[in-house]
Design a protein around this motif. Structure first.
Motif, PDB file in Angstrom:
ATOM      1  N   LYS A  72     -10.267  -0.023   5.858  1.00 43.20           N
ATOM      2  CA  LYS A  72      -9.915  -0.418   4.488  1.00 43.20           C
ATOM      3  C   LYS A  72     -10.361  -1.853   4.213  1.00 43.20           C
ATOM      4  CE  LYS A  72      -7.414   0.619   0.705  1.00 43.20           C
ATOM      5  NZ  LYS A  72      -7.723   1.767  -0.185  1.00 43.20           N
ATOM      6  N   ALA A 243      -1.676  -6.047   3.783  1.00 47.72           N
ATOM      7  CA  ALA A 243      -2.289  -5.348   2.651  1.00 47.72           C
ATOM      8  C   ALA A 243      -3.198  -6.259   1.831  1.00 47.72           C
ATOM      9  CB  ALA A 243      -1.209  -4.743   1.754  1.00 47.72           C
ATOM     10  N   SER A 244      -2.962  -7.571   1.894  1.00 44.20           N
ATOM     11  CA  SER A 244      -3.776  -8.492   1.096  1.00 44.20           C
ATOM     12  C   SER A 244      -5.225  -8.523   1.559  1.00 44.20           C
ATOM     13  CB  SER A 244      -3.183  -9.903   1.169  1.00 44.20           C
ATOM     14  OG  SER A 244      -3.301 -10.442   2.483  1.00 44.20           O
ATOM     15  N   TRP A 246      -7.217  -6.135   1.946  1.00 42.34           N
ATOM     16  CA  TRP A 246      -8.053  -5.240   1.118  1.00 42.34           C
ATOM     17  C   TRP A 246      -7.683  -5.345  -0.358  1.00 42.34           C
ATOM     18  CZ3 TRP A 246      -5.302  -3.276   5.395  1.00 42.34           C
ATOM     19  CH2 TRP A 246      -4.078  -2.676   5.127  1.00 42.34           C
ATOM     20  N   SER A 248      -4.816  -5.578  -1.941  1.00 47.10           N
ATOM     21  CA  SER A 248      -3.660  -4.864  -2.469  1.00 47.10           C
ATOM     22  C   SER A 248      -2.507  -5.839  -2.685  1.00 47.10           C
ATOM     23  CB  SER A 248      -3.240  -3.748  -1.508  1.00 47.10           C
ATOM     24  OG  SER A 248      -2.065  -3.103  -1.965  1.00 47.10           O
ATOM     25  N   GLN A 249      -1.919  -5.787  -3.869  1.00 42.80           N
ATOM     26  CA  GLN A 249      -0.787  -6.654  -4.169  1.00 42.80           C
ATOM     27  C   GLN A 249       0.543  -6.017  -3.786  1.00 42.80           C
ATOM     28  OE1 GLN A 249      -1.128  -7.680  -8.315  1.00 42.80           O
ATOM     29  NE2 GLN A 249      -3.004  -8.864  -8.008  1.00 42.80           N
ATOM     30  N   GLN A 250       0.556  -4.695  -3.664  1.00 43.31           N
ATOM     31  CA  GLN A 250       1.761  -3.977  -3.304  1.00 43.31           C
ATOM     32  C   GLN A 250       1.443  -3.011  -2.174  1.00 43.31           C
ATOM     33  OE1 GLN A 250       4.828  -4.562  -4.487  1.00 43.31           O
ATOM     34  NE2 GLN A 250       5.660  -3.091  -3.017  1.00 43.31           N
ATOM     35  N   GLN A 252       1.183   0.043   0.169  1.00 51.34           N
ATOM     36  CA  GLN A 252       1.477   1.454  -0.053  1.00 51.34           C
ATOM     37  C   GLN A 252       2.086   2.110   1.180  1.00 51.34           C
ATOM     38  OE1 GLN A 252      -2.458   2.778  -1.177  1.00 51.34           O
ATOM     39  NE2 GLN A 252      -2.051   2.484  -3.351  1.00 51.34           N
TER      40      GLN A 252
END
Length: 455
Positions: A72, A243-244, A246, A248-250, A252
């Motif tokens: 990712k 997650a940051s 890739w 992503s702020q939230q 999954q």
């Protein structure tokens, strides 16, 4: 019609002269480097070629695996994608550097629209010329070589960033695993504290122990719940940090799959440092030197003046006659021989040589530090696993048994409980530090330690 044929023929001769000057130089084949081999097949880079392609998307489920996290990040890390675009920019600049100069068309009309003999169009003269610059210093070839070196450097920058992303994601995943395990352990501690509190509360009702013991057990249970909430917050922060990578702020995913690796046999430092040339931050300097040498060659080539050959025809209306025109333009290098740029290019070459020595020295220093940290972490993990943890567990079980038999009081059980869980906490921390140290060493040598151990 004859005049047009003459102009076309002269134009072809001019263009042929310009091309012939370049075709006499045989360009050497491009040399493949480790950087090219790696980044040319990278998913993150190829994604930039066709940003609409969604075939390589990685779907994140509730449980995140380590391989999915790496894939990712390689596909969707914004910073890595920017380095991929930079490679494409340098590829385009290399294409531009290989192009010939455009020919120049020059048309003039004289002796018309005046007075006296020059009134009207009877005395006009029309001149049409086509010119082509001929690069005597092989500028185009040397520009292409320089652009090729710039592209390889962009490739090395991409490769270094790719390893940085992989290392950062690896360490973030390790930290998230650590936080997940610490949270799970704090849950276990709350359960143990709750059971102990219930046991003491029952004994207080039976009149076997004082109310003070129940109060102390309640305090310990409250403290365990506070620590559990802190561990949960650290887990949430670790999830968001992972997650940051890739974009992503939230997050999954709700949990991670995998275990922290146990220490393996660590190869000797002498053997590890042999692989330091695989580090793209070190390997890139050979290309950096080639790039500076190419810049010096180009600066020297620009000191040789390029000539421009031209041809065309001239038509005199008053004589009703036409004639062919040929010409050559040669700059005279009396003052500007590009000597300043040549000297600057030589200085740049010397500067890069010293920078290379400094970079290699700093990398060896960083590798020694990381290797020592790796050894220390491995030693701590082994000691905690083989000696400290078993002893703490045995002491806790013995304290519980003795408490139920009336041999020990509550404080001795509490002390044994704290020792056991603090040792577990330190063990998880040491195990995570060991795995992060492995990632740091592997980043510095560009090679897996397991590959070295297997040699």
């Amino acid at each position: 019609m004859n005049i047009l044929k003459t102009v076309l023929a002269l134009g072809m001769l001019v263009l042929a002269a310009g091309c012939a000057s370049e075709q006499t130089i045989i360009e050497p084949p491009s040399k493949s480097t480790l950087g090219e081999k790696t980044y040319e097949s990278s998913l993150a880079l190829n994604k930039n070629v066709n940003s609409q392609d969604t075939a390589n998307k990685v779907t994140i489920s509730d449980t995140l695996t380590f391989s999915d996290a790496l894939s990712k990040a390689l596909l969707e890390n914004p910073r890595l994608q920017s380095f991929g675009w930079q490679v494409r920019v340098k590829e385009a600049e290399r294409i531009q550097a290989s192009l010939l100069p455009n020919p120049q068309l020059n048309a003039e009309m004289e002796n018309f629209g005046g007075t006296g003999p020059f009134e009207g169009y009877d005395g006009r003269e029309v001149t049409v010329k086509l010119g082509q610059k001929i690069l005597l210093g092989a500028d185009r070839l040397k520009q292409k070589r320089l652009a090729g070196a710039n592209k390889e450097l962009a490739g090395w920058d991409y490769e270094a960033q790719r390893l940085d992303v992989l290392t950062s994601v690896t360490k973030a995943y390790i930290s998230a695993l650590e936080a997940q395990r610490q949270w799970q352990q704090q849950k276990e501690l709350v359960d143990v504290a709750q059971n102990l509190y219930n046991s003491i509360a029952a004994q207080v009702e039976a009149g076997k122990v004082s109310k003070l013991a129940q109060t102390k057990a309640q305090v310990e249970l409250s403290r365990a719940k506070i620590d559990m909430e802190n561990a949960r917050n650290q887990w949430e922060s670790a999830r968001s940090s992972l997650a940051s990578y890739w974009g992503s702020q939230q997050p999954q995913f709700q949990q991670l799959k995998g275990q922290l690796s146990m220490p393996a046999d660590i190869p000797k430092y002498v053997k590890v440092q042999e692989y330091i040339q695989r580090n793209p931050d070190v390997a890139r300097w050979a290309t950096e030197l080639q790039q500076r040498e190419s810049a010096l060659d180009l600066a020297q080539a620009k000191g040789i003046p390029d000539i421009t050959v031209s041809g065309g025809y001239k038509r005199a209306e008053d004589l009703s006659a036409s004639a062919a025109i040929v010409g050559v333009s040669i700059p005279l290098p009396f003052f500007d021989r590009n000597q300043g740029n040549i000297r600057a290019a030589k200085y740049e070459l010397s500067r890069v040589e010293t920078q290379r020595e400094s970079a290699v020295s700093q990398t060896y220093k960083a590798l020694q530090t990381a290797y020592n940290k790796l050894n220390a972490a491995a030693h701590e993990v082994n000691q905690l696993q083989k000696q400290v943890l078993p002893g703490a567990k045995t002491a806790f079980e013995a304290a519980q048994t003795g408490y139920r038999q009336g041999k020990f009081d509550y404080l001795e059980v509490l002390d044994a409980q704290r020792t056991l869980f603090s040792t577990r906490t330190r063990y998880i921390q040491a195990l995570a530090e060991y795995n992060r140290a492995v990632a740091d060493v592997e980043r510095l040598i560009g090679t897996s330690l397991s590959e070295i151990s297997g040699n």
